[in-house]
Design an enzyme around this catalytic site. Structure first.
Site, PDB file in Angstrom:
ATOM      1  N   TRP A 185       0.860  -1.180   0.000  1.00  0.00           N
ATOM      2  CA  TRP A 185       0.000   0.000   0.000  1.00  0.00           C
ATOM      3  C   TRP A 185       0.903   1.239   0.000  1.00  0.00           C
ATOM      4  CZ3 TRP A 185      -0.043   4.135   3.268  1.00  0.00           C
ATOM      5  CH2 TRP A 185      -1.054   5.075   3.022  1.00  0.00           C
ATOM      6  N   ASP A 187     -16.671  11.625  -2.040  1.00  0.00           N
ATOM      7  CA  ASP A 187     -16.059  10.356  -1.629  1.00  0.00           C
ATOM      8  C   ASP A 187     -16.859   9.742  -0.482  1.00  0.00           C
ATOM      9  OD1 ASP A 187     -13.676   8.520  -0.644  1.00  0.00           O
ATOM     10  OD2 ASP A 187     -12.991   9.365  -2.532  1.00  0.00           O
ATOM     11  N   ASP A 188     -16.220   8.971   0.322  1.00  0.00           N
ATOM     12  CA  ASP A 188     -16.824   8.193   1.405  1.00  0.00           C
ATOM     13  C   ASP A 188     -17.618   9.082   2.372  1.00  0.00           C
ATOM     14  OD1 ASP A 188     -17.327   6.160   3.163  1.00  0.00           O
ATOM     15  OD2 ASP A 188     -15.219   5.702   3.584  1.00  0.00           O
ATOM     16  N   ARG A 229     -10.375  -2.314   8.776  1.00  0.00           N
ATOM     17  CA  ARG A 229     -11.064  -1.025   8.910  1.00  0.00           C
ATOM     18  C   ARG A 229     -12.498  -1.222   9.392  1.00  0.00           C
ATOM     19  NH1 ARG A 229     -10.375   3.752   4.443  1.00  0.00           N
ATOM     20  NH2 ARG A 229     -12.513   3.232   4.063  1.00  0.00           N
ATOM     21  N   LYS A 271     -16.616   6.135  -8.223  1.00  0.00           N
ATOM     22  CA  LYS A 271     -15.362   5.580  -7.721  1.00  0.00           C
ATOM     23  C   LYS A 271     -15.736   4.319  -6.954  1.00  0.00           C
ATOM     24  CE  LYS A 271     -11.538   6.735  -4.585  1.00  0.00           C
ATOM     25  NZ  LYS A 271     -10.993   7.823  -3.756  1.00  0.00           N
ATOM     26  N   TRP A 272     -15.320   3.185  -7.472  1.00  0.00           N
ATOM     27  CA  TRP A 272     -15.671   1.876  -6.880  1.00  0.00           C
ATOM     28  C   TRP A 272     -14.472   1.417  -6.057  1.00  0.00           C
ATOM     29  CZ3 TRP A 272     -19.078  -2.195  -9.563  1.00  0.00           C
ATOM     30  CH2 TRP A 272     -19.016  -3.425  -8.905  1.00  0.00           C
ATOM     31  N   ASP A 273     -14.633   1.510  -4.756  1.00  0.00           N
ATOM     32  CA  ASP A 273     -13.521   1.201  -3.869  1.00  0.00           C
ATOM     33  C   ASP A 273     -13.619  -0.229  -3.337  1.00  0.00           C
ATOM     34  OD1 ASP A 273     -11.229   1.707  -2.402  1.00  0.00           O
ATOM     35  OD2 ASP A 273     -11.973   3.604  -1.609  1.00  0.00           O
ATOM     36  N   MET A 274     -12.532  -0.721  -2.765  1.00  0.00           N
ATOM     37  CA  MET A 274     -12.506  -2.068  -2.187  1.00  0.00           C
ATOM     38  C   MET A 274     -11.332  -2.078  -1.217  1.00  0.00           C
ATOM     39  SD  MET A 274     -11.295  -5.341  -2.103  1.00  0.00           S
ATOM     40  CE  MET A 274     -10.020  -5.421  -3.339  1.00  0.00           C
ATOM     41  N   CYS A 325     -10.779   1.248  -7.606  1.00  0.00           N
ATOM     42  CA  CYS A 325      -9.883   1.651  -6.521  1.00  0.00           C
ATOM     43  C   CYS A 325      -9.877   0.512  -5.513  1.00  0.00           C
ATOM     44  CB  CYS A 325     -10.439   2.934  -5.895  1.00  0.00           C
ATOM     45  SG  CYS A 325      -9.518   3.509  -4.447  1.00  0.00           S
ATOM     46  N   ASP A 350      -2.951   5.393  -3.151  1.00  0.00           N
ATOM     47  CA  ASP A 350      -3.356   6.403  -2.166  1.00  0.00           C
ATOM     48  C   ASP A 350      -2.210   7.367  -1.900  1.00  0.00           C
ATOM     49  OD1 ASP A 350      -5.950   5.716  -1.731  1.00  0.00           O
ATOM     50  OD2 ASP A 350      -5.585   4.496   0.053  1.00  0.00           O
TER      51      ASP A 350
END
Ligand code: GLA
Length: 742
Positions: free
Chosen positions: A200, A367-368, A444, A477-480, A527, A549
């Site tokens: 990361w 975003d989130d 998380r 934005k498709w995060d994982m 993402c 990131d």
């Protein structure tokens, strides 16, 4: 037809102007590999390439024939357990426990074009004339299973797409324990192996080492292609540079667990493989069922690493990425994450959007934190409905306000995840991946939804569709943000638990496909905590991906440089962020942050309201500059010039398709004094064209022919050659080359 079959020699020749690939049906009816490389002419047969020496300590297949041993032969898709002790391309365990197979040639078809792979990402053609496909059918009569080896050669790319499928036509159930996508037995081992590894925040750094006897491999067993390894490997000759020499690359069009391996045997044969990671994998091949592997791309160049990368770039931007956004200029975005994190109000967001608009930015991304009870990381994932306490008019209202300002509107999702503190989890606690009677690890505070189950994918699809139907969303934005642990699905029996990691990926692809079908104009950016799932599989659905990131310009030099070996710059999300940098506290000039981010899907990720008037002016200039040259930055031919893994000066360039314009990114990491007189040779230009060279601040450097720039080079010496202290640490600039009429 660029695929021929010679009935006498029983050889297939796949070719285009650049490459040849030769396959032979061997004496035991299996397929042998004869050659892969630069285009060669036709010839009656290549029997001289088939190894037939009786060697000590070897074994043999035929009773009266001592010279035929699979261990000595180069094969297309080898098995383990008869006379080849090397690692196989596949393993099938049968009801009696045996893993011995004997797939024999049955027939083949050659046809124009290329078929899609059901449920999996793959390269495609738009016109049948663009490619030719060979499908070879083999059969094992003892286990009653067919094997189909598929090869597509593209007319205009030095590349071959390969995949394999198995069909069980018998009554027994078999277990696939390995099913790789590509095997290539190369005749020697004088190669350097280039892999793109990291963690990361420092994804896809270049690592290089010479092949050695035995096994060298990279893999992922995390449920994603991962930050740590990438499903892309290059083998190059030791003498090969960016500009000359032989190299080949393999890329897996897949986003989950993978293996890339080279095994150098006792006769210096290199067996190169890529595919689904056999570690922890198994698949029940039930009667009448078909298993299809992901696709792998094999590319070749005899003109250096830049040329090899450009083959991947061209193929991937034009025939892997799809749809509305495939070759469209990507909007310049502002993302609120590093500006506000979870701590936002609608007023704050609108203030950011307003400043963005003034600066010429085109897309605002929320975003989130906009959904469910998501005000911090322990709650809300899985509840994809708007939090009206935070956004009183909902996403619809916010989207409208943003659109009214003349900006596009984008939204963050993390579809594959759930927090235990969510309505979804309270209603469906069985939806997460966890092993019965074992601790379920979190990342998380989030858990992975079991996307191997259709009803789970359906649930998320329906929730997302509702938001997307209402809100007029232009971008997702498709995060994982975590990997899979304690992998187990409640929906499958014991003997299918080895399928879950792959079934999970099929579920992810299915959700992407359904959303794209329903909302074809939405621009997706993939993402995974930055670049944790940056692979060719994702590119099929999302034409851009968040590269890392880590937005520090200096770190990004290595990340973007490493990434460029296998992936086009239009795919690389690259943002200017605040200084000191959020990830490592480094203070860099705004200038270099822009100069690095220009070479990608460009945007900003900072609180525009905190910028000084001078910085605002600079951002405005950057945005205007990007707009002027966006097409070349994103779709120009990309050349690596000086490596951040080798020195203090880093450089890369892009050249327009017609070679009339080029932009050179030039970066000096640490300042120096009284340095040498520096020149930078620029490939890729037209030798006889005359180019006017300037810097983006207007400094005029004169006119030079492409030939001069390629052979003498562009003089890049700056003030640091003398005592002048004009340059600083973290210094960047862009050279602009524009064709002049001769
Ligand atoms: C990940 C992403 C970030 C941001 C956060 C939000 O870390 O990589 O860009 O979207 O999630 O939680």
């Amino acid at each position: 037809m660029p695929i021929t079959y010679n009935e006498q020699s029983r050889e297939f020749h796949l070719y285009n102007d650049q490459i040849s690939y030769l396959i032979k049906i061997l004496a035991n009816e299996q397929l042998g590999q004869l050659y892969f490389g630069k285009r060669i002419p036709e010839r009656a047969d290549h029997d001289y390439l088939v190894e037939n020496k009786y060697r000590p300590v070897t074994s043999y297949v035929f009773d009266d024939e001592y010279s035929f041993s699979l261990g000595n032969l180069k094969q297309e898709y080898p098995s383990y357990g008869t006379t080849d002790p090397r690692h196989p391309a596949f393993t099938i365990q049968q009801p009696n426990g045996s893993k011995i197979t004997d797939f024999k040639y049955v027939s083949h078809t050659i046809y124009a074009g290329k078929k899609a792979l059901v449920g999996l990402p793959a390269t495609y053609v738009e016109d049948k004339a663009e490619a030719t496909t060979l499908e070879v059918t083999l059969y094992d009569e003892v286990i009653e299973v067919y094997m189909y080896l598929k090869y597509t050669i593209f007319e205009k790319h030095a590349a071959i797409a390969r995949s394999v499928s198995f069909k069980n036509v018998g009554q027994a159930e078999h277990k696939l324990q390995a099913a790789l996508s590509l095997n290539l037995d190369l005749p020697d081992d004088d190669y350097e192996w280039l892999q793109f590894s990291g963690a990361w925040g420092r994804e896809r750094h270049l690592h290089k080492s010479h092949l050695r006897p035995g096994i060298q491999a990279i893999d992922s067993a995390r449920g994603a292609s991962s930050h740590m390894q990438n499903p892309f490997v290059i083998l190059k000759r030791p003498y090969t540079t960016e500009e000359m020499g032989e190299a080949l690359g393999i890329s897996l069009v897949y986003s989950g667990n993978f293996l890339a391996r080279a095994e150098v045997d006792e006769y210096a044969v290199t067996r190169l493989q890529i595919g689904l990671n056999p570690f922890q994998f198994s698949w029940c091949l039930k009667p009448n069922e078909i298993f299809q592997t992901p696709e792998a791309i094999l590319a070749y160049s005899d003109a250096g690493l830049n040329d090899l990368s450009q083959t991947f770039h061209r193929l991937f931007t034009t025939r892997l990425a799809r749809g509305y956004w495939r070759e469209r200029k990507r909007p310049i975005l502002i993302n609120n994450w590093e500006a506000t994190y979870f701590d936002f109000t609608e007023e704050k967001l609108l203030a950011i959007a307003k400043s963005a608009k003034k600066l010429g930015i085109e897309l605002f991304v929320l975003d989130d934190g906009w959904f469910g009870k998501r005000t911090k990381e322990n709650a809300g994932l899985g509840d994809w409905y708007v939090n009206h306490e935070r956004l009183k008019d909902g996403i619809t209202g916010l989207a409208k306000k943003i659109h009214d300002m003349g900006l596009m509107f984008g939204l963050w999702f993390e579809p594959e995840m759930v927090n235990k503190d969510s309505d979804l989890y309270r209603k469906h606690p069985d939806y997460i991946i966890e092993t019965p009677r074992r601790h379920a690890s979190h990342g998380r505070k989030q858990y992975v939804l079991d996307f191997s189950r259709k009803e789970v994918v359906d649930n998320i699809y329906e929730q997302m569709v509702k938001i997307l139907d209402e809100g007029e969303i232009d971008y997702i934005k498709w995060d994982m943000n975590r990997n899979i642990t304690e992998c187990y699905s409640n929906a499958y029996p014991a003997d299918q638990q080895g399928e879950i990691m792959h079934r999970y990926m099929l579920g992810v692809y299915d959700l992407y496909e359904r959303l794209l079908t329903r909302f074809p104009k939405i621009l997706f950016e993939s993402c995974a905590s930055g670049g944790g799932r940056f692979d060719a599989g994702m590119l099929y659905y999302a034409p851009q991906a968040w590269t890392s990131d880590d937005t520090d310009a200096i770190e990004r030099l290595k990340i973007q440089y490493g990434t460029s070996f296998g992936y086009p710059q239009s795919m690389m999300g690259a943002h200017v962020s605040a200084s000191p940098n959020e990830q490592l506290g480094r203070i860099t000039p705004l200038k270099i942050r822009g100069d690095v981010a220009f070479f990608g899907a460009f945007g900003y990720e900072l609180d525009l309201a905190t910028l000084s008037p001078a910085e605002m002016t600079e951002v405005k200039k950057q945005v205007a500059f990007m707009k002027k040259y966006r097409e070349i930055f994103q779709y120009g031919t990309f050349y690596r010039l000086k490596s951040p893994f080798e020195g203090n000066i880093v450089s890369w360039m892009v050249v327009s398709q017609d070679k009339n314009q080029a932009l050179v990114g030039y970066y000096k990491i640490l300042n120096d004094v009284n340095c040498e007189f520096r020149r930078l040779r620029l490939p890729g230009l037209a030798a006889t064209k005359n180019y006017h060279v300037s810097e983006e601040n207007g400094t005029d450097l004169g006119d030079f022919t492409g030939s001069e720039l390629a052979n003498i080079g562009l003089v890049t010496t700056d003030a640091s050659a003398g005592e002048n202290r004009e340059t600083t640490d973290f210094y960047g600039k862009i050279f602009i080359l524009e064709k002049r009429d001769n």
